[in-house]
Scaffold this motif. Sequence first.
Motif, PDB file in Angstrom:
ATOM      1  N   ALA A  28      34.621  42.451  43.091  1.00  0.00           N
ATOM      2  CA  ALA A  28      34.230  41.191  43.732  1.00  0.00           C
ATOM      3  C   ALA A  28      34.482  41.253  45.240  1.00  0.00           C
ATOM      4  O   ALA A  28      35.537  41.701  45.669  1.00  0.00           O
ATOM      5  CB  ALA A  28      35.009  40.030  43.121  1.00  0.00           C
ATOM      6  N   ASP A  30      34.941  38.692  47.185  1.00  0.00           N
ATOM      7  CA  ASP A  30      35.865  37.644  47.609  1.00  0.00           C
ATOM      8  C   ASP A  30      36.427  36.933  46.384  1.00  0.00           C
ATOM      9  O   ASP A  30      36.025  37.215  45.246  1.00  0.00           O
ATOM     10  CB  ASP A  30      35.186  36.655  48.565  1.00  0.00           C
ATOM     11  CG  ASP A  30      33.945  36.001  47.975  1.00  0.00           C
ATOM     12  OD1 ASP A  30      33.944  35.667  46.764  1.00  0.00           O
ATOM     13  OD2 ASP A  30      32.957  35.818  48.707  1.00  0.00           O
ATOM     14  N   GLU A  31      37.348  36.000  46.608  1.00  0.00           N
ATOM     15  CA  GLU A  31      38.008  35.299  45.495  1.00  0.00           C
ATOM     16  C   GLU A  31      37.035  34.454  44.678  1.00  0.00           C
ATOM     17  O   GLU A  31      37.175  34.342  43.455  1.00  0.00           O
ATOM     18  CB  GLU A  31      39.139  34.430  46.028  1.00  0.00           C
ATOM     19  CG  GLU A  31      40.323  35.225  46.517  1.00  0.00           C
ATOM     20  CD  GLU A  31      41.411  34.340  47.110  1.00  0.00           C
ATOM     21  OE1 GLU A  31      41.348  33.106  46.949  1.00  0.00           O
ATOM     22  OE2 GLU A  31      42.324  34.894  47.739  1.00  0.00           O
ATOM     23  N   ASN A  32      36.070  33.838  45.328  1.00  0.00           N
ATOM     24  CA  ASN A  32      35.098  33.028  44.617  1.00  0.00           C
ATOM     25  C   ASN A  32      34.311  33.881  43.618  1.00  0.00           C
ATOM     26  O   ASN A  32      34.133  33.508  42.458  1.00  0.00           O
ATOM     27  CB  ASN A  32      34.157  32.346  45.622  1.00  0.00           C
ATOM     28  CG  ASN A  32      33.184  31.407  44.941  1.00  0.00           C
ATOM     29  OD1 ASN A  32      33.541  30.695  44.016  1.00  0.00           O
ATOM     30  ND2 ASN A  32      31.942  31.423  45.400  1.00  0.00           N
ATOM     31  N   TRP A  33      33.834  35.024  44.081  1.00  0.00           N
ATOM     32  CA  TRP A  33      33.099  35.922  43.187  1.00  0.00           C
ATOM     33  C   TRP A  33      34.016  36.462  42.102  1.00  0.00           C
ATOM     34  O   TRP A  33      33.601  36.634  40.950  1.00  0.00           O
ATOM     35  CB  TRP A  33      32.475  37.078  43.975  1.00  0.00           C
ATOM     36  CG  TRP A  33      31.018  36.864  44.226  1.00  0.00           C
ATOM     37  CD1 TRP A  33      30.450  36.296  45.320  1.00  0.00           C
ATOM     38  CD2 TRP A  33      29.951  37.187  43.347  1.00  0.00           C
ATOM     39  NE1 TRP A  33      29.095  36.254  45.182  1.00  0.00           N
ATOM     40  CE2 TRP A  33      28.757  36.803  43.978  1.00  0.00           C
ATOM     41  CE3 TRP A  33      29.883  37.772  42.094  1.00  0.00           C
ATOM     42  CZ2 TRP A  33      27.509  36.972  43.396  1.00  0.00           C
ATOM     43  CZ3 TRP A  33      28.631  37.950  41.503  1.00  0.00           C
ATOM     44  CH2 TRP A  33      27.472  37.554  42.159  1.00  0.00           C
ATOM     45  N   SER A  35      36.542  35.000  40.659  1.00  0.00           N
ATOM     46  CA  SER A  35      36.685  33.946  39.655  1.00  0.00           C
ATOM     47  C   SER A  35      35.432  33.846  38.788  1.00  0.00           C
ATOM     48  O   SER A  35      35.505  33.747  37.556  1.00  0.00           O
ATOM     49  CB  SER A  35      36.967  32.620  40.363  1.00  0.00           C
ATOM     50  OG  SER A  35      36.983  31.580  39.449  1.00  0.00           O
ATOM     51  N   HIS A  36      34.280  33.886  39.427  1.00  0.00           N
ATOM     52  CA  HIS A  36      32.996  33.803  38.728  1.00  0.00           C
ATOM     53  C   HIS A  36      32.831  34.977  37.758  1.00  0.00           C
ATOM     54  O   HIS A  36      32.454  34.793  36.593  1.00  0.00           O
ATOM     55  CB  HIS A  36      31.874  33.788  39.773  1.00  0.00           C
ATOM     56  CG  HIS A  36      30.521  34.011  39.225  1.00  0.00           C
ATOM     57  ND1 HIS A  36      29.850  33.064  38.479  1.00  0.00           N
ATOM     58  CD2 HIS A  36      29.707  35.088  39.287  1.00  0.00           C
ATOM     59  CE1 HIS A  36      28.669  33.555  38.127  1.00  0.00           C
ATOM     60  NE2 HIS A  36      28.564  34.770  38.601  1.00  0.00           N
ATOM     61  N   GLN A  39      35.267  34.830  34.720  1.00  0.00           N
ATOM     62  CA  GLN A  39      34.800  33.836  33.756  1.00  0.00           C
ATOM     63  C   GLN A  39      33.634  34.388  32.936  1.00  0.00           C
ATOM     64  O   GLN A  39      33.595  34.242  31.706  1.00  0.00           O
ATOM     65  CB  GLN A  39      34.379  32.555  34.472  1.00  0.00           C
ATOM     66  CG  GLN A  39      33.867  31.492  33.513  1.00  0.00           C
ATOM     67  CD  GLN A  39      33.421  30.228  34.231  1.00  0.00           C
ATOM     68  OE1 GLN A  39      33.583  30.078  35.430  1.00  0.00           O
ATOM     69  NE2 GLN A  39      32.831  29.321  33.481  1.00  0.00           N
TER      70      GLN A  39
END
Length: 196
Positions: A28, A30-33, A35-36, A39
């Motif tokens: 990823a 970044d952190e957003n990716w 997390s995505h 999940q």
Amino acid sequence: MSEHSRPQPSPLPCSAEYALISTAVLLAPDENWASHLVQMVGEALNDPDEFKKRHRNWLDERPCTPVELAREALIVSLGGGMWGMEAYLALCDHSEGAIDVSDRLRHVSRNWKVSLDLDPTSLGFTQPDQLDGDTYLREVAGKCRGVGLTLFRLWRGDSYELGFVRTDRCGLLLADAASAGFTYEADRMFEIVEPH
């Protein structure tokens, strides 16, 4: 007893599922990716039938285990296909030259928000139209290290995906990806592109 003479615990073997989640985090940007992706991998592992139903347009119909499904979903997602999002992997053919490879890789570097000049002529090649992809990639790998990234290749038969991983994570990526089933036997294997 000195700290150096103390016995060190052996690393615990990790399951393919855990290794796959770790691989998703490592790939990823970044952190957003992260997390995505975690999940999405979790959903594929925990309820593969529902996951296949929801994403049938983007995934192969062949029978597979939950781990195989999650591996495929991870790569499709990072390639930008599953949700029409930014591509963080560039699909290339092993026979492509520097011009085609640089065009695809430039798009990925923009999505990573990395300032890299990937033009073969700016890397010192005078005849980029006659330059093979491997020679070009070894030059790019050196440029990547200068900004804290490592260029990797995920082999898939006669083609490969190119992407970036933070340099301090590349050893862990290779180990976890292998534990997650990205292997020669599975015809999907990660390798680091080494600079000249």
